[in-house]
Motif scaffolding. Structure first.
Motif, PDB file in Angstrom:
ATOM      1  N   ALA A  60       0.874  -1.186   0.000  1.00 38.14           N
ATOM      2  CA  ALA A  60       0.000   0.000   0.000  1.00 38.14           C
ATOM      3  C   ALA A  60       0.904   1.227   0.000  1.00 38.14           C
ATOM      4  N   ARG A  61       0.576   2.199  -0.868  1.00 41.93           N
ATOM      5  CA  ARG A  61       1.397   3.395  -0.948  1.00 41.93           C
ATOM      6  C   ARG A  61       1.190   4.209   0.321  1.00 41.93           C
ATOM      7  N   ARG A  62       2.297   4.683   0.845  1.00 42.32           N
ATOM      8  CA  ARG A  62       2.215   5.445   2.093  1.00 42.32           C
ATOM      9  C   ARG A  62       1.264   6.631   1.939  1.00 42.32           C
ATOM     10  N   GLY A  63       0.365   6.764   2.864  1.00 39.71           N
ATOM     11  CA  GLY A  63      -0.472   7.960   2.887  1.00 39.71           C
ATOM     12  C   GLY A  63      -1.835   7.811   2.238  1.00 39.71           C
ATOM     13  N   ASP A  64      -1.951   7.060   1.107  1.00 41.24           N
ATOM     14  CA  ASP A  64      -3.270   7.081   0.455  1.00 41.24           C
ATOM     15  C   ASP A  64      -3.896   5.715   0.201  1.00 41.24           C
ATOM     16  N   GLY A  65      -3.205   4.624   0.487  1.00 43.22           N
ATOM     17  CA  GLY A  65      -3.841   3.311   0.319  1.00 43.22           C
ATOM     18  C   GLY A  65      -3.804   2.760  -1.100  1.00 43.22           C
ATOM     19  N   HIS A  66      -3.414   3.586  -2.078  1.00 42.18           N
ATOM     20  CA  HIS A  66      -3.269   3.082  -3.444  1.00 42.18           C
ATOM     21  C   HIS A  66      -2.196   1.996  -3.468  1.00 42.18           C
ATOM     22  N   ALA A  67      -2.345   1.018  -4.377  1.00 42.89           N
ATOM     23  CA  ALA A  67      -1.272   0.022  -4.501  1.00 42.89           C
ATOM     24  C   ALA A  67      -0.056   0.738  -5.098  1.00 42.89           C
ATOM     25  N   ASP A  68       1.094   0.509  -4.509  1.00 39.65           N
ATOM     26  CA  ASP A  68       2.325   1.133  -4.986  1.00 39.65           C
ATOM     27  C   ASP A  68       2.915   0.272  -6.103  1.00 39.65           C
ATOM     28  N   LEU A  69       2.915   0.818  -7.323  1.00 38.72           N
ATOM     29  CA  LEU A  69       3.343   0.018  -8.476  1.00 38.72           C
ATOM     30  C   LEU A  69       4.781   0.313  -8.898  1.00 38.72           C
ATOM     31  N   THR A  70       5.504   1.014  -8.034  1.00 42.28           N
ATOM     32  CA  THR A  70       6.884   1.372  -8.366  1.00 42.28           C
ATOM     33  C   THR A  70       7.701   0.156  -8.797  1.00 42.28           C
ATOM     34  N   TYR A  71       7.598  -0.929  -7.995  1.00 40.35           N
ATOM     35  CA  TYR A  71       8.428  -2.108  -8.293  1.00 40.35           C
ATOM     36  C   TYR A  71       7.987  -2.792  -9.580  1.00 40.35           C
ATOM     37  N   VAL A  72       6.678  -2.787  -9.813  1.00 37.91           N
ATOM     38  CA  VAL A  72       6.166  -3.429 -11.026  1.00 37.91           C
ATOM     39  C   VAL A  72       6.689  -2.686 -12.255  1.00 37.91           C
ATOM     40  N   GLY A 127      -6.113  -9.898   9.248  1.00 32.98           N
ATOM     41  CA  GLY A 127      -4.865  -9.167   9.059  1.00 32.98           C
ATOM     42  C   GLY A 127      -4.162  -9.716   7.841  1.00 32.98           C
ATOM     43  N   GLY A 128      -2.823  -9.589   7.805  1.00 34.53           N
ATOM     44  CA  GLY A 128      -2.056 -10.158   6.710  1.00 34.53           C
ATOM     45  C   GLY A 128      -1.677  -9.131   5.668  1.00 34.53           C
ATOM     46  N   SER A 129      -1.025  -9.636   4.629  1.00 36.12           N
ATOM     47  CA  SER A 129      -0.487  -8.731   3.627  1.00 36.12           C
ATOM     48  C   SER A 129      -1.488  -8.478   2.516  1.00 36.12           C
ATOM     49  N   CYS A 130      -2.661  -9.110   2.574  1.00 31.62           N
ATOM     50  CA  CYS A 130      -3.566  -9.027   1.420  1.00 31.62           C
ATOM     51  C   CYS A 130      -4.881  -8.314   1.700  1.00 31.62           C
ATOM     52  N   PHE A 131      -5.703  -8.850   2.611  1.00 30.73           N
ATOM     53  CA  PHE A 131      -7.038  -8.261   2.798  1.00 30.73           C
ATOM     54  C   PHE A 131      -6.972  -6.772   3.182  1.00 30.73           C
ATOM     55  N   PRO A 132      -6.153  -6.396   4.184  1.00 32.24           N
ATOM     56  CA  PRO A 132      -6.147  -4.972   4.547  1.00 32.24           C
ATOM     57  C   PRO A 132      -5.711  -4.084   3.376  1.00 32.24           C
ATOM     58  N   LYS A 133      -4.669  -4.513   2.673  1.00 29.18           N
ATOM     59  CA  LYS A 133      -4.127  -3.718   1.564  1.00 29.18           C
ATOM     60  C   LYS A 133      -5.078  -3.721   0.362  1.00 29.18           C
ATOM     61  N   ASP A 134      -5.621  -4.874   0.028  1.00 33.77           N
ATOM     62  CA  ASP A 134      -6.426  -4.974  -1.198  1.00 33.77           C
ATOM     63  C   ASP A 134      -7.793  -4.312  -1.058  1.00 33.77           C
ATOM     64  N   THR A 135      -8.373  -4.354   0.147  1.00 35.81           N
ATOM     65  CA  THR A 135      -9.660  -3.669   0.326  1.00 35.81           C
ATOM     66  C   THR A 135      -9.449  -2.157   0.166  1.00 35.81           C
ATOM     67  N   LEU A 136      -8.359  -1.643   0.731  1.00 31.80           N
ATOM     68  CA  LEU A 136      -8.075  -0.205   0.582  1.00 31.80           C
ATOM     69  C   LEU A 136      -7.826   0.163  -0.884  1.00 31.80           C
ATOM     70  N   ALA A 137      -7.069  -0.687  -1.565  1.00 28.19           N
ATOM     71  CA  ALA A 137      -6.751  -0.400  -2.976  1.00 28.19           C
ATOM     72  C   ALA A 137      -8.023  -0.434  -3.832  1.00 28.19           C
ATOM     73  N   LEU A 138      -8.934  -1.357  -3.531  1.00 29.27           N
ATOM     74  CA  LEU A 138     -10.200  -1.413  -4.268  1.00 29.27           C
ATOM     75  C   LEU A 138     -10.982  -0.117  -4.068  1.00 29.27           C
ATOM     76  N   LEU A 139     -10.990   0.369  -2.823  1.00 29.58           N
ATOM     77  CA  LEU A 139     -11.702   1.618  -2.540  1.00 29.58           C
ATOM     78  C   LEU A 139     -11.079   2.788  -3.294  1.00 29.58           C
ATOM     79  N   LYS A 140      -9.754   2.774  -3.396  1.00 32.13           N
ATOM     80  CA  LYS A 140      -9.059   3.848  -4.121  1.00 32.13           C
ATOM     81  C   LYS A 140      -9.428   3.814  -5.601  1.00 32.13           C
ATOM     82  N   THR A 141      -9.438   2.614  -6.179  1.00 31.03           N
ATOM     83  CA  THR A 141      -9.815   2.488  -7.590  1.00 31.03           C
ATOM     84  C   THR A 141     -11.230   3.029  -7.782  1.00 31.03           C
ATOM     85  N   ALA A 142     -12.132   2.622  -6.882  1.00 32.91           N
ATOM     86  CA  ALA A 142     -13.527   3.062  -6.998  1.00 32.91           C
ATOM     87  C   ALA A 142     -13.601   4.588  -6.922  1.00 32.91           C
TER      88      ALA A 142
END
Ligand code: UGA
Length: 435
Positions: free
Chosen positions: A88-100, A260-275
């Motif tokens: 998750a990108r610091r500050g806004d919850g967007h997925a950080d695609l820098t590495y991709v 918890g974990g590396s997926c649900f918390p991050k992915d739910t936030l990223a979905l909201l950001k996309t929306a």
């Protein structure tokens, strides 16, 4: 098929090893020389049951290779999977695609001929389009295609999930890309795993929708658990009662301290950001996130109530710290806000986790670490089961009662039977067990 996997995190390493095990020729590439060095020495960078043996046997058979050199790694590839992290990108919850995107730029220059570039990392809708654009911009060979192939494996059960998936999802816009992926997954297809082809954007969104739906099931049952406590009902029976309905399904209905974990918390936030980016409201997922955050923050109150209303001067033992069993992953684990809440309330906290200590220690300042469950329980007023590791399922409760100072057992995973706990002289508080 000759496959290159960029990234040796959870998804990359497990997928690479499993694909090699199917007989493909796999090269895993990672920039982190220390990590590649460790893997060469047989040391896995993550704790995942069965992984070490799988990596070793495929290395010995010459089908699985590791390198830091991307150009060498893709020299003969038919398909290149991108499995780098998307935190998750610091500050806004967007997925950080820098590495991709960094990996794609480098890849474009390193490719000697056209391949299928496959995103396995969880990436927001439209990432495949952007990858396609970057590949062109950076002069990737003509005919290079981009597909989306999200991964649905769970930590702790990753190998079994990869080898026996409920479905394989491929989002592609080109027939050739579909053919290459069908070829790669043929061994699973023979096992009758459904191979689902969709458009690229659809596949990208499906991954987020799946995780958001599972997170919703958990938050739903957690709220029903609260209601069970208030009205004198048992959430496990409710879960069974609704889960036997095929339309609902029994899985992911275990009430607990929140996901918890590396997926649900991050992915739910990223979905909201996309929306948000697309101007579409997602009230259900938004509420799921809110319910889960509040739940994790409220777990220390349960312990406070179990020890008589004040944590001041009390000693609490936590069993299990990782976000779930069979992993050393502490990311967004419910144990973190719980331990912090207990310390803030004036309690002293002792903790034991079968494999998570190294990851947990830096995250839990002020917590004392014990060598086993009994050492943690010694002198405690309350014993809290936070993560349902198997070794906590059959504790000697009489011995626990003798070594504890108090008698409260708080079972945040409902692994104990109230009667058995009370027979040992302890008091029992589970989750949603109001009866
Ligand atoms: C999750 C999904 O289950 C995988 O399908 C997906 O591939 C993965 O995310 C990912 O996107 O990479 P994972 O995070 O490894 O996998 O773990 P889960 O088993 O899903 O558990 C997540 C959290 O939910 C844990 O904290 C667990 O304790 C909690 N949980 C799970 C419950 O509280 N109740 C349940 O009934 C199930």
């Amino acid at each position: 098929m000759r496959i290159t996997m960029i990234g040796t995190g959870y998804v990359g390493l497990v997928s690479g090893a499993c694909l090699a095990d199917f007989g493909h020729e796999v090269t895993c590439v990672d920039k982190d020389a220390a990590k590649i060095g460790l893997i060469h020495d047989g040391v896995m960078p993550i704790w995942e049951p069965g992984l070490e043996g799988l990596v070793k046997s495929n290395q010995e058979r010459g089908r699985l290779h590791f390198t830091t050199d991307l150009a060498a790694g893709v020299a003969n590839a038919d398909a290149v999977f991108i499995a780098v992290g998307t935190p998750a990108r610091r500050g806004d919850g967007h997925a950080d695609l820098t590495y991709v995107y960094a990996a794609v730029r480098e890849l474009a220059k390193a490719l000697p001929r056209a391949v299928v570039v496959v995103t396995k990392s969880t990436v927001p809708v439209g990432t495949g389009d952007e990858i396609s654009r970057i590949l062109k911009e950076e002069g990737a060979p003509e005919g290079t295609m981009v597909a989306s192939n999200p991964e649905f494996l769970r930590e702790g059960a990753a190998i079994a999930d990869f080898k026996h998936p409920d479905r394989i999802l491929v989002g592609a816009e080109d027939e050739r890309a579909r053919e290459v992926l069908a070829q790669i997954y043929r061994p699973l297809f023979l096992n009758k795993a459904p191979l689902l082809f969709t458009g690229r954007r659809t596949a990208e969104l499906t991954k987020y929708a799946a995780n958001a739906f599972l997170a919703m099931k958990i938050s739903f049952i957690n709220e029903i658990a609260d209601l069970c406590e208030a009205v004198g009902a048992d959430v496990q029976d409710v879960a069974r009662g609704i889960g036997l309905d095929n339309r609902i399904g029994a899985k992911f209905l275990h009430a607990g301290p929140g996901y918890g974990g590396s997926c649900f918390p991050k992915d739910t936030l990223a979905l909201l950001k996309t929306a948000e980016d697309f101007g579409v409201r997602q009230r259900i997922v938004s509420t799921v996130v809110e319910v889960n955050d509040a739940r994790k923050a409220a777990m220390s109150d349960r312990v406070r109530e179990a020890v008589g209303g004040s944590l001041l001067g009390k000693r609490v033992a936590l069993l299990g710290l990782t976000f779930k069993p069979n992993t050393d992953d502490m990311r967004d684990s419910p144990s973190i806000p719980l331990a912090k809440g207990l310390l803030a309330g004036g309690a002293s906290v002792a903790a034991y986790d079968p494999v998570g200590r190294e990851q947990a220690e830096p995250l839990l300042p002020g917590v004392e670490f014990a060598a086993n469950a009994y050492e943690a329980a010694a002198g405690a007023d309350a014993l809290v089961i936070v993560t349902e590791w198997d070794e906590f399922r059959a504790l000697d409760l009489r011995r626990i009662r003798q070594i504890m100072a108090g008698a409260a057992l708080v079972d945040l995973r409902n692994i104990y039977d109230r009667q058995a706990v009370e027979d040992a002289g302890l008091t029992y508080r589970g989750v949603g067990r109001g009866t």
